[in-house]
Motif scaffolding. Structure first.
Motif, PDB file in Angstrom:
ATOM      1  N   ILE A  66       2.955  -0.101  -6.612  1.00 37.01           N
ATOM      2  CA  ILE A  66       3.678   0.258  -5.395  1.00 37.01           C
ATOM      3  C   ILE A  66       3.822   1.777  -5.421  1.00 37.01           C
ATOM      4  CG2 ILE A  66       5.824   0.030  -4.102  1.00 37.01           C
ATOM      5  CD1 ILE A  66       6.215  -2.705  -5.470  1.00 37.01           C
ATOM      6  N   TYR A  67       3.166   2.440  -4.482  1.00 40.14           N
ATOM      7  CA  TYR A  67       3.027   3.898  -4.528  1.00 40.14           C
ATOM      8  C   TYR A  67       3.594   4.517  -3.251  1.00 40.14           C
ATOM      9  CZ  TYR A  67       0.570   8.373  -5.395  1.00 40.14           C
ATOM     10  OH  TYR A  67       0.251   9.700  -5.623  1.00 40.14           O
ATOM     11  N   SER A  68       4.623   5.358  -3.409  1.00 45.97           N
ATOM     12  CA  SER A  68       5.291   5.974  -2.269  1.00 45.97           C
ATOM     13  C   SER A  68       4.993   7.465  -2.185  1.00 45.97           C
ATOM     14  CB  SER A  68       6.805   5.765  -2.379  1.00 45.97           C
ATOM     15  OG  SER A  68       7.490   6.423  -1.334  1.00 45.97           O
ATOM     16  N   ASN A  69       4.658   7.919  -0.984  1.00 47.44           N
ATOM     17  CA  ASN A  69       4.421   9.337  -0.714  1.00 47.44           C
ATOM     18  C   ASN A  69       5.047   9.713   0.616  1.00 47.44           C
ATOM     19  OD1 ASN A  69       2.401  10.679  -2.745  1.00 47.44           O
ATOM     20  ND2 ASN A  69       1.655   8.589  -2.439  1.00 47.44           N
ATOM     21  N   LYS A  70       5.170  11.021   0.856  1.00 45.42           N
ATOM     22  CA  LYS A  70       5.711  11.484   2.134  1.00 45.42           C
ATOM     23  C   LYS A  70       4.695  11.275   3.249  1.00 45.42           C
ATOM     24  CE  LYS A  70       8.681  14.965  -0.022  1.00 45.42           C
ATOM     25  NZ  LYS A  70       8.909  16.419  -0.232  1.00 45.42           N
ATOM     26  N   PHE A  92      -0.913   1.848   5.782  1.00 39.31           N
ATOM     27  CA  PHE A  92       0.239   2.211   4.960  1.00 39.31           C
ATOM     28  C   PHE A  92       1.484   1.527   5.511  1.00 39.31           C
ATOM     29  CE2 PHE A  92      -2.754   5.639   4.451  1.00 39.31           C
ATOM     30  CZ  PHE A  92      -2.623   6.060   3.131  1.00 39.31           C
ATOM     31  N   ILE A  93       2.454   1.306   4.637  1.00 41.32           N
ATOM     32  CA  ILE A  93       3.744   0.775   5.048  1.00 41.32           C
ATOM     33  C   ILE A  93       4.681   1.955   5.292  1.00 41.32           C
ATOM     34  CG2 ILE A  93       5.720  -0.654   4.380  1.00 41.32           C
ATOM     35  CD1 ILE A  93       3.770  -2.192   2.531  1.00 41.32           C
ATOM     36  N   GLY A  94       5.261   2.037   6.468  1.00 42.11           N
ATOM     37  CA  GLY A  94       6.104   3.178   6.819  1.00 42.11           C
ATOM     38  C   GLY A  94       7.568   2.943   6.502  1.00 42.11           C
ATOM     39  N   ARG A  95       7.914   3.003   5.234  1.00 43.29           N
ATOM     40  CA  ARG A  95       9.310   2.842   4.831  1.00 43.29           C
ATOM     41  C   ARG A  95       9.500   3.327   3.392  1.00 43.29           C
ATOM     42  NH1 ARG A  95      10.743  -3.525   4.179  1.00 43.29           N
ATOM     43  NH2 ARG A  95      12.637  -2.637   3.273  1.00 43.29           N
ATOM     44  N   ARG A  96      10.744   3.427   2.991  1.00 38.00           N
ATOM     45  CA  ARG A  96      11.072   3.824   1.620  1.00 38.00           C
ATOM     46  C   ARG A  96      11.160   2.592   0.728  1.00 38.00           C
ATOM     47  NH1 ARG A  96      12.685   9.010   1.065  1.00 38.00           N
ATOM     48  NH2 ARG A  96      13.088  10.167   2.994  1.00 38.00           N
ATOM     49  N   ILE A  97      11.055   2.841  -0.582  1.00 38.40           N
ATOM     50  CA  ILE A  97      11.281   1.763  -1.539  1.00 38.40           C
ATOM     51  C   ILE A  97      12.784   1.669  -1.770  1.00 38.40           C
ATOM     52  CG2 ILE A  97      10.809   0.875  -3.845  1.00 38.40           C
ATOM     53  CD1 ILE A  97       8.320   2.647  -3.930  1.00 38.40           C
ATOM     54  N   ASP A  98      13.400   0.663  -1.169  1.00 39.28           N
ATOM     55  CA  ASP A  98      14.829   0.458  -1.380  1.00 39.28           C
ATOM     56  C   ASP A  98      15.035  -0.948  -1.946  1.00 39.28           C
ATOM     57  OD1 ASP A  98      14.392  -1.165   0.810  1.00 39.28           O
ATOM     58  OD2 ASP A  98      15.451   0.137   2.226  1.00 39.28           O
ATOM     59  N   ARG A 102       7.302   9.565   5.704  1.00 36.56           N
ATOM     60  CA  ARG A 102       7.418  10.497   6.832  1.00 36.56           C
ATOM     61  C   ARG A 102       6.285  10.362   7.854  1.00 36.56           C
ATOM     62  NH1 ARG A 102       9.435  16.183   3.942  1.00 36.56           N
ATOM     63  NH2 ARG A 102      11.227  15.264   2.851  1.00 36.56           N
ATOM     64  N   GLU A 103       5.494   9.294   7.742  1.00 34.15           N
ATOM     65  CA  GLU A 103       4.372   9.097   8.661  1.00 34.15           C
ATOM     66  C   GLU A 103       4.196   7.609   8.925  1.00 34.15           C
ATOM     67  OE1 GLU A 103       0.795  12.424   8.146  1.00 34.15           O
ATOM     68  OE2 GLU A 103       0.628  10.486   7.195  1.00 34.15           O
ATOM     69  N   ASN A 104       3.670   7.303  10.084  1.00 31.68           N
ATOM     70  CA  ASN A 104       3.231   5.945  10.380  1.00 31.68           C
ATOM     71  C   ASN A 104       1.716   5.980  10.550  1.00 31.68           C
ATOM     72  OD1 ASN A 104       5.712   4.445  10.470  1.00 31.68           O
ATOM     73  ND2 ASN A 104       6.223   5.586  12.332  1.00 31.68           N
ATOM     74  N   VAL A 105       1.011   5.466   9.547  1.00 30.70           N
ATOM     75  CA  VAL A 105      -0.447   5.512   9.532  1.00 30.70           C
ATOM     76  C   VAL A 105      -0.971   4.114   9.224  1.00 30.70           C
ATOM     77  CG1 VAL A 105      -2.472   6.520   8.387  1.00 30.70           C
ATOM     78  CG2 VAL A 105      -0.425   7.914   8.754  1.00 30.70           C
ATOM     79  N   MET A 106      -2.035   3.714   9.916  1.00 30.73           N
ATOM     80  CA  MET A 106      -2.632   2.407   9.679  1.00 30.73           C
ATOM     81  C   MET A 106      -3.063   2.277   8.211  1.00 30.73           C
ATOM     82  SD  MET A 106      -5.750   0.581  11.771  1.00 30.73           S
ATOM     83  CE  MET A 106      -4.852   0.779  13.315  1.00 30.73           C
TER      84      MET A 106
END
Length: 222
Positions: free
Chosen positions: A136-140, A171-177, A165-169
């Motif tokens: 599970i890899y999170s980036n801006k 990718f999941i557009g959210r934080r890991i919470d 910080r982006e909505n891109v096909m």
């Protein structure tokens, strides 16, 4: 441990602010995938300025590779490394690191925190032992993702990409919470490998412990 002066063999950017360095490997120089080395630049005013960087190469390679985030907005070691190129010299100091593979599990990385995992994944992939692991890899933004294509090839459907910080096909557009972890992880009894900023590691660790993960199952840099 003895220090080693090594020449830079290759130097190139893998993202707009992450630079890959391939350097000479001293004879008998061994590490465990996931470990890091303290490194300095072999110049009079910089040789005592040590910073820790993870190996991204395999131990059996005849070279060493590091992928280093370059912070150009303030003067420091990584800013200086931005100008280091083929033929320049680095100094390898001690090897250390608590992150190493203990068995199948969930790898959670933030930004350049992916670097110690790259060596682990490459090693497991070569040995055909990568099955049962998930990243599970999170980036801006999508431009911040390090080695996306190679990770996709190795992990296939077990590669989960998030952007904050982006909505891109793709990718999941959210934080890991906490809610994301509940929704996306079925088994909290496995190993969890976490690497990223101090705040990122602290937050993810807190969520996982709250969800019943035992401290012994967490693999983080102390």
């Amino acid at each position: 441990m003895e220090n080693h002066v090594v020449k830079v063999l290759k130097s190139y950017y893998v993202t707009y602010d992450v630079k890959c360095f391939v350097v000479e490997k001293p004879e008998g120089y061994d590490f465990i995938p996931g470990q890091a080395a303290n490194i300095s630049i072999n110049l009079p005013e910089w040789k005592d300025q040590l910073r820790a960087f993870s190996f991204t190469s395999l131990n059996e390679d005849n070279y060493l590779e590091f992928m280093i985030k370059i912070y150009m907005d303030h003067e420091g070691v990584t800013n200086m490394l931005g100008g280091i190129n083929v033929g320049d010299e680095l100094i390898l100091h001690d090897i250390f690191g608590a992150i190493h593979y203990k068995g199948p599990g969930i790898f959670i990385a933030g930004g350049s925190g992916i670097t110690p995992f790259i060596s682990i994944f490459r090693d497991l992939h070569k040995k055909q032992l990568l099955g049962g692991n998930r990243l599970i890899y999170s980036n801006k933004t999508s431009e911040d993702v390090i080695m996306k294509e190679e990770l996709q090839v190795m992990l296939k459907s077990n590669f989960v990409n998030l952007l904050t910080r982006e909505n891109v096909m793709g990718f999941i557009g959210r934080r890991i919470d906490r809610n994301f972890l509940i929704e996306n992880i079925a088994d909290f009894g496995q190993h969890f490998y976490i690497c990223g900023s101090t705040e990122f590691v602290a937050n993810i660790t807190e969520y996982l412990l709250d969800l019943g993960v035992t401290p012994d199952s967490l693999v983080i840099e102390k």
